[in-house]
Scaffold this motif. Structure first.
Motif, PDB file in Angstrom:
ATOM      1  N   ILE A  95       0.840  -1.194   0.000  1.00  0.00           N
ATOM      2  CA  ILE A  95       0.000   0.000   0.000  1.00  0.00           C
ATOM      3  C   ILE A  95       0.877   1.247   0.000  1.00  0.00           C
ATOM      4  CG2 ILE A  95      -1.645   1.329   1.384  1.00  0.00           C
ATOM      5  CD1 ILE A  95      -2.943  -1.332   2.135  1.00  0.00           C
TER       6      ILE A  95
ATOM      7  N   TRP B 142       3.777   1.460  -1.209  1.00  0.00           N
ATOM      8  CA  TRP B 142       4.383   1.562  -2.542  1.00  0.00           C
ATOM      9  C   TRP B 142       3.391   2.191  -3.516  1.00  0.00           C
ATOM     10  CZ3 TRP B 142       2.766  -1.404  -6.895  1.00  0.00           C
ATOM     11  CH2 TRP B 142       3.578  -1.267  -8.013  1.00  0.00           C
ATOM     12  N   GLN B 143       2.143   1.761  -3.402  1.00  0.00           N
ATOM     13  CA  GLN B 143       1.098   2.302  -4.264  1.00  0.00           C
ATOM     14  C   GLN B 143       0.906   3.793  -3.978  1.00  0.00           C
ATOM     15  OE1 GLN B 143      -0.130   0.836  -6.699  1.00  0.00           O
ATOM     16  NE2 GLN B 143      -2.273   1.248  -7.083  1.00  0.00           N
ATOM     17  N   ARG B 144       1.170   4.211  -2.753  1.00  0.00           N
ATOM     18  CA  ARG B 144       1.045   5.617  -2.396  1.00  0.00           C
ATOM     19  C   ARG B 144       2.331   6.381  -2.692  1.00  0.00           C
ATOM     20  NH1 ARG B 144      -3.622   7.543  -2.506  1.00  0.00           N
ATOM     21  NH2 ARG B 144      -3.196   9.166  -0.996  1.00  0.00           N
ATOM     22  N   GLY B 145       3.270   5.737  -3.346  1.00  0.00           N
ATOM     23  CA  GLY B 145       4.429   6.466  -3.834  1.00  0.00           C
ATOM     24  C   GLY B 145       5.619   6.517  -2.898  1.00  0.00           C
TER      25      GLY B 145
END
Lengths: 742, 777
Positions: free
Chosen positions: A622, A624-627
């Motif tokens: 998560i 990673w998905q949020r940068g």
């Protein structure tokens, strides 16, 4: 941490390991020697303190100490209980069969039991003991040695866990923790101390994981000798573990998944020449499929080569195979050609087929007539008489024998009950599309639904179809009125049919369906001269397939039976939370009592670890998905190979037992537990890596101490509890831990 | 575009080095570029207009009603499972409590239908073949409910394809395969639950697609509307049968993928803040989980509200539950037990009475163990004075104090009247179970002397409160031996000759199992006209809804798991896509008519092979991408993975779970999956016969590279997408395919509608894969 020493430690660790485990393989060339020397030189320059020296030589003494401890805990007072404990009754007996060279049948592949037989042989045991559960071993059996032989496999798991953890790039304190958790695991200790297959299964699982980790570490050195070495070692251990118990297929699946991922990545690498890609593919097929399969085959070849005498498992095999066993009744002195009045047993020729059988019990539904089944053991209820049909002249024992051939219409009369093999327009109990086959009437009472037409399919010995011959003629039996064929398709009846194979009459006319093919196995007819039809040998491969199908069939019959209460069995959900233990022997005051129960910290910790690991992965993906870019490629690889793969391993070893509808016991969880322990190790490693030294020492100190403490607390259940069970009530933390009756 | 944008959509970019950068950094998504492309490339005249869609829709709906209602009056007899569902409708109308493993929604609909036409529920649909005419049942009204839903299912299938932006031929193929399917027709014109199930499942897909298309206007009124409707459709699905759970898995997977993309920081529409994301998450959790669950509970509330009278389902429930039903026989006769009453005790599971007789246990059993040689205590199934036991208080009293009730958890002694001995258990192994304690009786002197402790038993009422009164019939209890804490238990294996083949009674160490439960059947010492037997007008009790629901739910799951017995027409999941076997629903010997439940083999084989083709296309695409060969244009791929992928997911989630299910399975379990497979078929037909024009693809790549700002966000319809393309190929395929399917449909119609009767030869011609049809001889 002595990072200086890390690299050589790993490399030379292999050497030591292999030198000690002589049976695995020869040590690889000593590449590490110069490095090590180099290392020593460096160390010498700094004039190291005692601690440094200790750290530097850890790779050598740590495994030795752990191994010594493992051998101590597994061997200590191993012969204390002189009675046949738990499944020793099975596996000890199978070992005896090898020593007596009697053919037996079991659901597990032979390697483990061959080794049990070997241990008996080394112990000088002659195979004469029956291994009845709870019986005291007679003087002449050195059961202590046999148990030690088994315990050896269990003990070796400990150093292998050490090297595996190291190979998964866990830090030294974690490596120790993981090793300690395997060493101080009460259930592993207990299960290894008896003549069972589980210690070998555990050994195989741990060894496969180790070889896989080693092979993974070699991924940058493709096609080097060492790379090949570990590839083939992986294949070897897969072959070993699957031929001990089929549970080994789960660890095989783990390696398989890894290989698929690896090949998929290589497939995506467009810079790699196609020839190299193909070479990778072929190497893996050779190492991970063909080699294990050959080992599996080999175990059966040895099995057949050792078991040359007739024994209790004969009836599982084809008639031709049986005829080649020493001391068998099959084919010995039996007349060659079958005539009316012959007393015969009739064998189904499909893989895993049994003998046509009937008994006085009736069908609970359908016609309620006498059951007809296929049965895999020798029994007088397997015998049938060939009689002429009701239209022909009656059978007269005085007249000259009338032979039976192709297209003849006959009756089969069950020798024990005098009833006719019969079929009618009623659905079979399980295979509803087919008709039920029953036994009905007697010599005089009956109708033309007792008539069967012999249709010869083939004859291994002759082209002449006018007579059917013992062993060699394959024939089908066609119901004259209904036009259906007698079939036994390896479907087990419920408890009312004693889990025997259902016999039906199938409407489908498939000439090549071997489950409709039958042959005469034993044949008695005093009017005919004895012959010797057993000179044809059945090919190995056919026997192999036959035995494997038979194993699967009886494995499928091991479903839980609600009518039969088995308070030893447990459910899958009870294992990871250590809800229940298992009493391995009787619980009275005179016996030495053993209880299968794990170390609570190891079980609860590793189970919690699986949940925490899921959260960890969710957290990072998560993020990673949020940068957030917080993980280096190294970190990702570490999670991938030291975390995710063990978790997959756990799932593969656990989920099948959730789905499987068979009787399960606590020890089915033990291979899965190993992967849970590795996951736990990974997590501790991950969460402590950035802590201060002091905190790290604290965490590891507590975990190590509690693990050891609980192990010692519960050690009586592994080493044997002497005296009244109430003395051990302190270990009954929960109602279900039935260590004591109090 | 249906559902689940795009881990797959961007997957391509992840795998192909080079293009990744553009997408991630440029922030230009495919979809937006498409708009620009559309704007820049010259539009050609649309080939199919919105009106055509509407005309075809009307036509197909009309045909659907025609096929479903044709000859619905035939047969005028009870067919197959109408036995069950017709019966349940009658129970609702009579308001008598019944028990079934399926949730109530579908059955309530039938009851509603019956109520609307004024049927009173007098007929109980007892046997297949019972006449409706003779029994005056409005069966056409009953059957028209599934027929309507079945017909609408076809329309919904069409709408799903239309809403997903497929071309007209694709819509027609999908809807046509359902329209001309004998299995859908056959199952939805009888009084069965599957019509409701399949319709709700199709609606949930449609609503979710509608909802997903509104993703660029989150939290708008329409957005909420379709979200709630999706949840409602899902709720109806699972409230009809539990296989409705699979639709939750389908939609749930799509939602998870969608949420995952919303979480993406580099999301095309700009990153969402976490609170915003939380809102998205909460809205979906509410609309798709909480709300459906509340609806699900609501149907149970309706169920309980209607069924207020005692009926055939009473036995499945606990006494507390039964007390909530009016005129429950069992409770009407319950009498409070007093000390010094003589009672008969009956084992709940085996129905045996607690019995004793002067014979003694043999000294030694066959296996060598010894007994106490005490008086035998057995279980005996028939009425006998040897079943009479008197309840005595724990403390011996000089003068009996009458009129005291026995309360829960009190210690009692049981005196066997005929032999004047007291029941006792002790640490001696029972005849059959070395682990269980023997039950015997001893003389009064002993019982009040040395063995005083061993003859004390505790009455433990099931789910009882402290100080609750012990009642006959309604008070289920366990009799716990006080010193050793074993429960009195019996089982069906008869004792040997010495025990007259009666049942063994022993003390079970496992107290928890329900097989330890006993009840007091009668109090023979009370005269029939005794005052205590008189009943004051009994008040119906109430229980909290959640408790009733929880009890029923547990019982339903338990019985569902017990449905493992085999059925002559049961089939296995692997047989369904190939349509290897059907189910015989109904036969009539005189007219040689039969209803054989079977799909349209041609339609099923087409749909199943297209599933394989789809899987093949995806695999081939993945393999070639992995090697850096990009054979598809971006939009085809996006549709292939997102829209068609969603349909494929629906098929897989409605099919594969059956493989691990242990219960009895039938062909009709495949119907929802079959519907999904027709959607895939329509989509793949379009995929094969249409390609994005090279022109627009080139423009797409150019704009992508040039990083033009995003244009308006809107869904692209098939008309825009396929503008200027020749549709000839797909039209031809559609027509040919449907012609063949229609032929198959027509050929098997007599088996679906049950008339006309077929001659032997005609039956044989229809035995394609050895279908086990009747009247083949």
């Amino acid at each position: 941490m002595a990072t200086v020493g890390d690299k050589p430690v790993v490399a030379s660790g292999i050497d030591v390991g292999d030198a000690r485990r002589r049976n695995v393989a020869a040590p690889p060339p000593a590449i590490s020697q110069p490095l090590e020397a180099d290392d020593k030189k460096k160390a010498a320059k700094k004039s190291p303190s005692v601690l440094d020296v200790l750290c530097q030589w850890e790779w050598l003494y740590a495994p030795i100490i752990f191994t010594a401890l493992a051998f101590f805990t597994r061997f200590y007072k191993i012969g204390l209980s002189p009675i046949v404990t738990w499944d020793e009754a099975h596996f000890g007996k199978f070992g005896s069969h090898y020593l007596k060279r009697e053919f037996y049948f079991d659901v597990h592949p032979p390697t483990g039991k061959l080794l049990v037989g070997l241990s008996g042989y080394l112990a000088g045991y002659n195979g004469s003991f029956e291994f009845k559960s709870g019986e005291t071993y007679p003087e002449e059996i050195n059961y202590t040695f046999m148990r030690q032989f088994n315990a050896f496999w269990g003990a070796v798991c400990v150093p292998m866990a050490y090297w595996t953890a190291k190979e998964l790039r866990l830090r030294r304190p974690t490596v120790w923790l993981v090793t300690l958790m395997v060493l101080c695991e009460n259930s592993y200790t207990t299960i290894s101390r008896f003549i069972l297959l589980d210690s070998m299964l555990l050994f195989g699982t741990v060894a496969t994981t180790l070889c896989w980790a080693k092979f993974h570490s070699q991924r940058k050195n493709s096609f080097d000798p060492e790379w090949f070495f570990w590839l083939f070692m992986t294949g070897l251990s897969i072959g070993f573990v699957t031929s001990v118990k089929l549970v080994g297929l789960f660890v095989t699946a783990l390696v398989g998944l890894y290989t698929i991922e690896d090949l998929w990545n290589k497939f995506g690498d467009t810079k790699m020449p196609v020839t190299e890609l193909a070479a990778h593919f072929v190497a893996r097929v050779m190492g991970l499929i063909i080699l294990p399969f050959l080992i599996y085959l080999l175990s059966f070849a040895v099995h057949f080569a050792v078991l040359t005498n007739s024994g209790p498992g004969d009836a599982q095999m084809s008639s031709l195979f049986q005829a080649n066993l020493r001391g068998t009744e099959v084919g010995r002195d039996s007349p060659l050609e079958v005539a009316f009045g012959s007393r015969v047993t009739i064998k189904n020729m499909g893989y895993g087929g049994g003998l046509l059988h009937s008994h006085v019990q009736t069908y609970p539904e359908g016609s309620s007539q006498q059951q007809v089944t296929c049965y895999h053991h020798k029994d007088a209820n397997n015998e049938w008489f060939f009689y002429p049909n009701r239209r022909d002249a009656d059978f007269n024992p005085e007249e000259d024998p009338r032979f039976i051939g192709d297209k003849d219409i006959i009756r089969l009369i069950h020798a024990q009950t005098g009833r006719n093999l019969h079929s009618h327009e009623i659905s079979a109990p399980i295979t509803k599309a087919d008709r039920e086959v029953s036994c009905y009437g007697n010599l005089t009472v009956g109708d033309d639904k007792d008539h069967w037409k012999v249709e010869v399919v083939s004859d291994a010995a002759s082209r002449d179809r006018s007579k059917i011959r013992t062993l060699t003629t394959a024939f089908r039996l066609k119901h004259e009125v209904l036009g259906c064929y007698l079939r036994a398709g390896n479907v087990n009846l419920p408890q009312w049919g004693f889990k025997q194979i259902e016999v039906t009459c199938t409407k489908e006319n498939k000439p090549r369906d071997t489950y409709t093919h039958w042959n005469i196995e034993s044949h008695v007819n005093e009017k005919l001269p004895p012959g010797d039809p057993g000179k044809y040998k059945s090919p190995f491969f056919k026997d192999f397939v036959h035995l494997n199908v038979a194993m699967m069939t009886s494995n499928n019959a091991l479903v839980p039976d609600p009518d039969k209460q088995d308070d030893l069995a447990s459910q899958w959900w009870q294992w990871p939370i250590l809800n229940v233990g298992l009493r391995m022997c009787s619980w009275d005051d005179k016996t030495v009592k053993y209880f299968l129960l794990g170390n609570p910290l190891v079980y609860w910790g590793s189970t919690a670890g699986l949940g925490i690991f899921a959260l960890l992965v969710a957290w990072y993906t998560i993020r990673w998905q949020r940068g957030y870019k917080e993980l280096s490629q190294d970190d990702v690889d570490q999670i991938h190979y030291a975390g995710i793969y063990p978790v997959i391993g756990w799932f593969l070893h656990y989920l099948p037992f959730v789905i499987m509808a068979r009787v399960t016991y606590v020890h089915h969880y033990y291979p899965a537990l190993y992967f849970a322990i590795l996951t736990f190790g990974f997590l501790v490693d991950w969460f402590t890596k950035n802590l201060s030294k002091v905190l790290q020492y604290g965490v590891y100190g507590i975990l190590d101490a509690v693990t050891i403490g609980l192990y010692i607390y519960f050690i009586p259940i592994c080493w044997g509890m002497v005296g009244p069970n109430r003395d051990y009530g302190y270990m009954r933390w929960f109602e279900n831990w039935r260590v004591s009756d109090a | 575009m249906a559902s689940s944008a795009t881990p797959q959509g961007s997957l391509r970019h992840r795998n192909v080095p080079g293009s990744t950068k553009k997408n991630k950094d440029g922030g230009v998504s495919d979809v937006e570029v498409d708009k620009v492309v559309k704007a820049t490339t010259p539009q050609k005249a649309p080939t199919v207009s919105e009106r055509d869609y509407k005309i075809v829709f009307t036509l197909i709906t009309a045909l659907a009603f025609l096929t479903r209602f044709w000859g619905i009056t035939h047969p005028n007899e009870v067919v197959f499972d109408e036995v069950h569902f017709g019966k349940f409708a009658s129970y609702y109308l009579e308001r008598t409590y019944f028990f079934d493993v399926h949730p109530p929604f579908g059955k309530l609909l039938f009851a509603l239908m019956g109520w609307l036409v004024g049927y009173d529920g007098h007929f109980h649909f007892d046997n297949i073949g019972d006449s409706y005419i003779a029994n005056k049942i409005p069966y056409v009204a009953f059957r028209s409910l599934p027929a309507i839903l079945g017909a609408l299912t076809v329309s919904v299938t069409y709408l799903i394809m239309w809403e997903s932006g497929y071309s007209l031929p694709a819509c027609i193929v999908a809807a046509g395969l359902v329209l001309l399917d004998n299995a859908h027709i056959g199952q939805t014109r009888l009084i069965l639950l599957d019509a409701t199930l399949v319709f709700a499942m199709a609606c949930s897909l449609l609503c979710y697609i509608k909802f997903y298309k509104l993703r660029h206007e989150p939290f708008s009124r329409k957005w909420w509307k379709w979200l709630i409707l999706t949840g409602f459709a899902l709720s109806c699905d699972i409230s009809t049968k539990y296989v409705g759970l699979f639709a939750f898995i389908t939609i749930g997977s799509a939602v998870i993928i969608d949420l995952w993309d919303l979480l993406d920081i580099k999301r095309p529409g700009g990153a969402l803040s976490l609170p915003e994301f939380g809102k998205h998450f909460a809205a979906r959790a509410f609309g798709l989980i909480i709300m459906p669950f509340i609806f699900y509970l609501f149907w149970f509330q309706v169920h309980f509200a209607i069924l207020t009278r005692s009926g055939p389902g009473d036995d499945f429930m606990t006494p507390e539950f039964q007390e909530t039903l009016t005129d429950n026989v069992m409770l009407a006769n319950a009498v409070t037990i007093d000390y010094y009453d003589t009672i008969t005790l009956r084992h709940k599971e085996t129905k045996a009475y607690l019995h004793s007789h002067p014979d003694r246990y043999p000294l030694r059993y066959d296996d060598g163990r010894v007994s106490s040689q005490g008086q035998q205590v057995t279980g005996y199934p028939f009425n006998d004075t040897n079943n009479y036991w008197q309840v005595l208080p724990a403390v011996q009293e000089e003068t009996p104090k009458m009129g005291r009730h026995v309360l829960n958890h009190e210690l009692v002694r049981l005196r066997h009247l005929v032999t004047d001995t007291i029941l006792l258990s002790h640490d001696v192994a029972s005849p059959y179970y070395p682990t269980n304690q023997e039950f015997t009786t001893v003389s009064l002197a002993e019982a009040y002397g040395d063995r005083a402790a061993d003859s004390l038993f505790e009455v433990r009422i099931e789910n009882g409160k402290p100080n609750q009164e012990w009642k006959s019939i309604s008070g289920h209890f366990k009799l716990i031996h006080n010193p050793s804490k074993v429960a009195m238990w019996t089982h069906t294996t008869p004792l040997p000759e010495w025990g007259h083949k009666q049942q063994e009674i022993n003390g079970n160490k496992q107290i928890a199992p329900s097989s330890n439960v006993w009840l007091v059947e009668d109090i023979p010492s009370l005269p029939v006209d005794d005052k205590r037997r008189e009943k004051p007008e009994r008040k119906v009790k109430t229980l909290p809804f959640l408790r009733k629901w929880f009890e029923l739910q547990r019982s339903m799951f338990w019985h569902n798991s017990q449905l493992t017995s085999s059925h002559p027409y049961a089939s296995l999941p692997y047989q369904w896509p190939f349509l290897l076997r059907g189910v015989s629903f109904w036969t009539q010997n005189d007219t040689r008519q039969q209803i054989y439940f079977l799909g349209n083999p041609i339609g099923w084989w087409i749909a199943s092979s297209v599933l394989a083709i789809y899987a093949g296309i995806v695999l081939a695409d993945q393999f070639s991408l992995r090697r850096g060969i990009d054979a598809l244009d971006h939009r085809s791929r996006s549709r292939l993975y997102n829209s068609t992928g969603f349909f494929f997911l629906a098929w897989a989630t409605h099919y594969f779970p059956f493989f691990v299910m242990g219960r009895q399975l039938f062909l009709h379990h495949y119907l929802p999956a079959h519907l999904a497979s027709t959607l895939v078929t329509g989509a793949v037909v379009e995929f094969i016969f249409s390609a994005d024009s090279a022109e627009s693809e080139a423009a797409f790549q150019a704009i992508k590279a040039g990083k033009k700002p995003p244009a308006v966000k809107r869904h692209i319809s098939a008309r825009e997408r396929l503008a200027g393309q020749s549709m000839l190929g797909s039209w031809m395929t559609t027509i040919v395919m449907l012609a063949v399917v229609a032929a198959g449909w027509y050929f098997f119609l007599p088996l679906t509608y049950g008339y006309p009767g077929l001659s032997v030869e005609q039956v044989l011609r229809r035995k394609w894969l050895g279908y086990d049809l009747h009247f083949a001889k």
